[in-house]
Design a protein around this motif. Sequence first.
Motif, mmCIF file in Angstrom:
data_model
loop_
_atom_site.group_PDB
_atom_site.id
_atom_site.type_symbol
_atom_site.label_atom_id
_atom_site.label_comp_id
_atom_site.label_asym_id
_atom_site.label_seq_id
_atom_site.Cartn_x
_atom_site.Cartn_y
_atom_site.Cartn_z
ATOM 1 N N ASP A 5 15.045 12.722 72.256
ATOM 2 C CA ASP A 5 14.075 11.840 71.609
ATOM 3 C C ASP A 5 12.841 11.583 72.451
ATOM 4 O OD1 ASP A 5 15.688 11.320 69.261
ATOM 5 O OD2 ASP A 5 16.976 10.148 70.591
ATOM 6 N N LEU A 6 13.025 11.539 73.764
ATOM 7 C CA LEU A 6 11.945 11.093 74.632
ATOM 8 C C LEU A 6 12.041 11.796 75.976
ATOM 9 C CD1 LEU A 6 9.641 8.944 74.671
ATOM 10 C CD2 LEU A 6 11.325 7.304 75.536
ATOM 11 N N LEU A 7 10.899 12.260 76.468
ATOM 12 C CA LEU A 7 10.852 12.904 77.781
ATOM 13 C C LEU A 7 9.703 12.314 78.584
ATOM 14 C CD1 LEU A 7 11.978 15.197 79.648
ATOM 15 C CD2 LEU A 7 10.146 16.636 78.717
ATOM 16 N N PHE A 8 10.031 11.732 79.729
ATOM 17 C CA PHE A 8 9.015 11.308 80.692
ATOM 18 C C PHE A 8 8.838 12.436 81.682
ATOM 19 C CE2 PHE A 8 10.892 7.409 79.124
ATOM 20 C CZ PHE A 8 9.797 6.572 78.942
ATOM 21 N N SER A 9 7.591 12.835 81.929
ATOM 22 C CA SER A 9 7.387 14.014 82.767
ATOM 23 C C SER A 9 6.168 13.856 83.662
ATOM 24 C CB SER A 9 7.201 15.248 81.874
ATOM 25 O OG SER A 9 7.028 16.413 82.641
ATOM 26 N N GLY A 10 6.317 14.256 84.954
ATOM 27 C CA GLY A 10 5.183 14.334 85.860
ATOM 28 C C GLY A 10 5.070 13.221 86.874
ATOM 29 N N GLY A 11 5.889 12.188 86.755
ATOM 30 C CA GLY A 11 5.785 11.061 87.664
ATOM 31 C C GLY A 11 6.743 11.159 88.833
ATOM 32 N N THR A 12 6.639 10.203 89.748
ATOM 33 C CA THR A 12 7.596 10.080 90.843
ATOM 34 C C THR A 12 8.745 9.197 90.369
ATOM 35 O OG1 THR A 12 5.898 10.321 92.550
ATOM 36 C CG2 THR A 12 7.967 9.268 93.186
ATOM 37 N N VAL A 13 9.950 9.738 90.369
ATOM 38 C CA VAL A 13 11.116 9.016 89.854
ATOM 39 C C VAL A 13 11.938 8.484 91.027
ATOM 40 C CG1 VAL A 13 13.185 9.149 88.418
ATOM 41 C CG2 VAL A 13 11.164 10.519 87.825
ATOM 42 N N ILE A 14 12.011 7.162 91.126
ATOM 43 C CA ILE A 14 12.854 6.516 92.126
ATOM 44 C C ILE A 14 14.149 6.162 91.412
ATOM 45 C CG2 ILE A 14 13.059 4.623 93.785
ATOM 46 C CD1 ILE A 14 10.012 4.442 93.832
ATOM 47 N N THR A 15 15.167 6.982 91.585
ATOM 48 C CA THR A 15 16.328 6.926 90.704
ATOM 49 C C THR A 15 17.249 5.744 90.958
ATOM 50 O OG1 THR A 15 17.702 8.284 92.163
ATOM 51 C CG2 THR A 15 16.326 9.438 90.537
#
Length: 486
Positions: A5-15
């Motif tokens: 449904d949704l894709l976040f892409s290109g950022g810095t992910v602090i998991t």
Amino acid sequence: MIDIDLLFSGGTVITMDDTRRVIDDGAIAVRADRIVDVGPSELLALRYRSGRTIDTTGKVLIPGLIDVHAHAGHGLIKTMGMEQESHWEEIVNAAYTVGTTPEFWHAEAQLAALERLRFGVTCAVSLLGGGDTIMRTDDPVYGTAHCEGVAAIGTRSVVAVGSTRPPHPRTYARWDGGQRSERPVTFEDQLAVSRGLLDDWHSKGRIRIALLTPVLRDEHAKTMSVADYEAAVRQTQTVRALSREAGVIFTQDGHWRGSVQRARDIGILGTDALLSHAIDLSDEEIRIVADTGTRIAHNPSAIASILGRCPAVELLEAGAVVALGSDATAPDRSSDMFRHMQQCMHYHRTFFRDPSVLPPGKVLEMATIDAAKALGLDGEIGSLQTGKKADIVVIDMVRPHLAPFQMPAFRTIYFANGNDVDTVVIDGEVLLEGGLAVKADTNAILKAANREADALVTRMSLKSMTGLPDGFFGAARYPTARPKAE
């Protein structure tokens, strides 16, 4: 390719996952209310076909922030009476027991939830009242109004309800227009209301219910009658038994002055117990907390943290779970957890005179995964990893105070504030985008908040508590005593 449904892409992910991965040019894939994948953008772009892709280049993604201690009601009485000869607690007591209406609790709940949403706080604990013995549990209509208000905004909330400290009965009042009618309320009345709210609201949507009783400190054993103190112990044990039976969090506000030892002796500690403030604990009490697995809500911006110190560092080193709370928006703070993370670091570094105390990654843990553990929700929220709820906060780093875009984890924790939050997703639902609420009517919420706050001031004749006190300007300190712990 797999449909999502949704894709976040290109950022810095602090998991904040088990290995605390930080992924540059990272991506998060979401289907329905869950995260299905977290990894490099290039890899997830090949793996998934998304109904919507959000470009997060120049942004940082973190789990939704969690506030483990706050008070419902406080949003509409910010600073009122705070510095007018220390009338704050008197106002809270009067307002929350005899001065408020269901409309007040609904309007305040919406305002507080909207503030949290704007600041990236996706989950919070709210005690239905102020102080450790001022609960609006005389009638379920107030708790219902609060829960309905929060649910309409869409944030997660753990609403804590319970009893007041003896003696009982206590006087409560309701309003019909301008007419006030009073009635005595017993412990049994409050327990029945709390049970009803538990039955009606726990795990309904994003609402959970917690149970509470007032803290019993050394001064209560000395100043209460023997009968009242014994009644307080029995009532605490009754509510605690209900929390265990129902499988919900048990919380208390205002631990201090031997209260942790008393809590152990009463038999109310454990991994499902969350103690707030916990200032000036003895070494023995620190060990009690760690040995019982009891969770601590540390509120570094609260007045209690001026009057005493929560030994958060020592508790952490002893193995305890310590999470961060705001202590709500009154009398002198906000729900901005970035502010409280920064305050936490400086508070303890100043105490130890050591800038190596509490690294920034630790305080982010205290507001995410450790906070989730404190609420028993770490299997669902608190980190960005496969299978967990899609509670995601996107921070816009293209701002002067966050530039240059280097060392993004440091920039986020040391320099960001709630107004830098760009997007908030809860359960896979986009609720804030471009810094604006998507489904909440901000203007209507602010209008209702102003209306209900004005109505309270008129109803309770509190106009004199809204002006500037003597000493506001021109002096190094106020000439009168300052507020007690809250």
